[in-house]
Design an enzyme around this catalytic site. Structure first.
Site, PDB file in Angstrom:
ATOM      1  N   TYR A 133       0.820  -1.215   0.000  1.00 36.21           N
ATOM      2  CA  TYR A 133       0.000   0.000   0.000  1.00 36.21           C
ATOM      3  C   TYR A 133       0.852   1.263   0.000  1.00 36.21           C
ATOM      4  CZ  TYR A 133      -3.680  -3.243   1.530  1.00 36.21           C
ATOM      5  OH  TYR A 133      -4.578  -4.278   1.629  1.00 36.21           O
ATOM      6  N   LEU A 182     -17.770  -3.678   0.773  1.00 33.99           N
ATOM      7  CA  LEU A 182     -18.659  -2.817  -0.021  1.00 33.99           C
ATOM      8  C   LEU A 182     -18.326  -2.892  -1.509  1.00 33.99           C
ATOM      9  CD1 LEU A 182     -18.891   0.374   2.230  1.00 33.99           C
ATOM     10  CD2 LEU A 182     -20.608  -1.422   1.917  1.00 33.99           C
ATOM     11  N   GLY A 183     -17.510  -3.865  -1.892  1.00 30.83           N
ATOM     12  CA  GLY A 183     -17.179  -4.014  -3.298  1.00 30.83           C
ATOM     13  C   GLY A 183     -16.588  -2.750  -3.902  1.00 30.83           C
ATOM     14  N   GLY A 189     -16.792   0.107  -2.767  1.00 35.83           N
ATOM     15  CA  GLY A 189     -17.750   1.206  -2.621  1.00 35.83           C
ATOM     16  C   GLY A 189     -18.973   1.082  -3.496  1.00 35.83           C
ATOM     17  N   LEU A 245     -21.422  -1.025  -3.415  1.00 37.07           N
ATOM     18  CA  LEU A 245     -22.660  -1.335  -2.692  1.00 37.07           C
ATOM     19  C   LEU A 245     -23.232  -0.147  -1.924  1.00 37.07           C
ATOM     20  CD1 LEU A 245     -21.746  -4.945  -1.542  1.00 37.07           C
ATOM     21  CD2 LEU A 245     -23.754  -4.313  -2.900  1.00 37.07           C
ATOM     22  N   GLY A 250     -24.167   2.315  -3.560  1.00 34.83           N
ATOM     23  CA  GLY A 250     -25.105   2.808  -4.568  1.00 34.83           C
ATOM     24  C   GLY A 250     -24.636   4.070  -5.259  1.00 34.83           C
ATOM     25  N   LYS A 251     -23.470   4.585  -4.874  1.00 35.51           N
ATOM     26  CA  LYS A 251     -23.049   5.888  -5.404  1.00 35.51           C
ATOM     27  C   LYS A 251     -22.653   5.842  -6.871  1.00 35.51           C
ATOM     28  CE  LYS A 251     -18.235   5.565  -3.754  1.00 35.51           C
ATOM     29  NZ  LYS A 251     -17.258   6.149  -2.833  1.00 35.51           N
TER      30      LYS A 251
END
Length: 347
Positions: A53, A238-239, A241, A243, A245-246
């Site tokens: 990272y 959240l995959g 992000g 999931l 929905g954004k």
């Protein structure tokens, strides 16, 4: 905050683990420190990082995330309050050629080199949980399907040698426990079987992807978690992000998938349709879609910790708050109906 025992250790880790791969790329050092301060204030004692990272990996930000955490540990003096996990990169061709010149095999010499470098960056004498970021061998991980045997497998480091190299670091007091990441059922059991037969360190956790869009861990690994006491550290809950929905019908500015479009693992047509259904379900029950997705992961009996990540404090607060959300049987049943209709659209 609820806590779970980490494998067969005496360590108790928070059910929510703070992931840090944005530190040094999407988040500055000051923002990373702010996230760490808030997470600890909410009862989180489990921090996960990696030598790879920040993400996306490149030579310019290699090891920067560990350095940011190290500065925080030094500044706050909270090392004894934290269960610190890091990961050693494996082989991967050009995209990790900047790490030890591409020499990322899991042999004793390389393990020692990687551990020492992480300890220096983290400004600590020991790492609580040291993980192999992905297998050295050719197999299915990072969303890859269709197993193909590599032609040069004779060059692989034998797992027994990897375990011996890790044991040396445990005996030296540099690492306390070992874990795997992006592993298959075969790989997990090989590490466990060899460790038991040769008095070598036992794997205490497996950090694999797990979310509403990818429940493949349930197929072969969940039973291992149960029978061998090797819990899941769920990443990408959240995959990336998705999931939240954004990304439905829009491309939010400065979001990860907007900036780096090659991260398409969770954005195929089936995953988008499944996401739409999960988001609609959450809103029908007046729930935040992200919190519903995280609460589902939190509810799994094979889970040790759910690794969340955020680029803003608002996201971080919202994600941590999911730990208090208990999904009703009705919602869980509705989730299963969607899963049966579109199973594992983003493995």
């Amino acid at each position: 905050m609820q806590y779970n025992t980490l494998g067969n250790t005496d360590l108790s880790v928070s059910r929510i683990c703070l992931g840090t791969m944005t530190f040094g790329e999407q988040n500055t050092q000051a923002e990373g420190h702010q996230q760490l301060d808030y997470a600890v204030s909410q009862g989180i004692n489990f921090i996960d990082t990696a030598e790879l990272y920040a993400i996306p990996p490149c030579a310019e930000t290699y090891g920067v995330t560990e350095e940011i955490i190290g500065h925080w540990l030094q500044k706050r003096g909270r090392r004894d309050d934290i269960i610190l996990a890091s990961k050693m990169a494996g082989p991967g061709g050009d995209w990790v050629s900047h790490i030890r010149g591409g020499g990322t095999r899991f042999n004793g010499t390389t393990i020692e080199t990687a551990v020492d470098a992480s300890l220096k960056r983290l400004k600590t004498d020991y790492i609580d949980l040291y993980q192999l970021h992905w297998p050295e061998r050719n197999t299915n991980y990072f969303g890859r399907l269709g197993y193909q045997q590599a032609a040069d497998e004779q060059k692989l480091t034998p797992i027994i040698d990897t375990l011996r190299g890790l044991k040396k670091q445990v005996q030296a007091g540099k690492i306390r426990h070992i874990g795997l990441s992006n592993e298959t059922p075969w790989g997990i059991m090989q590490f466990i079987t060899l460790a038991k037969s040769m008095d070598l360190p036992l794997v205490v956790s497996v950090q694999n992807p797990y979310s509403l869009l990818n429940r493949t861990y349930e197929i072969g690994c969940a039973e291992i978690s149960h029978r061998e006491n090797v819990g899941l550290l769920a990443y990408s809950p959240l995959g990336f992000g998705v999931l939240t929905g954004k990304y439905l019908d829009q491309q939010p500015e400065n979001a990860r998938l907007t900036r780096w479009r090659n991260y398409s693992r969770y954005s195929n047509p089936q995953a988008i349709e499944a996401t739409r259904r999960y988001v609609e379900l959450a809103r029908r029950f007046q729930l935040d879609p992200a919190q519903m997705a995280l609460a589902f992961v939190n509810s799994r009996p094979f889970l040790t910790a759910n690794i969340i990540g955020a680029t803003s404090m608002e996201q971080l607060r919202n994600n941590i708050a999911s730990e208090k959300l208990i999904l009703t049987e009705e919602i869980l049943s509705e989730i299963e109906l969607i899963h049966q209709s579109i199973p594992n659209p983003a493995p």
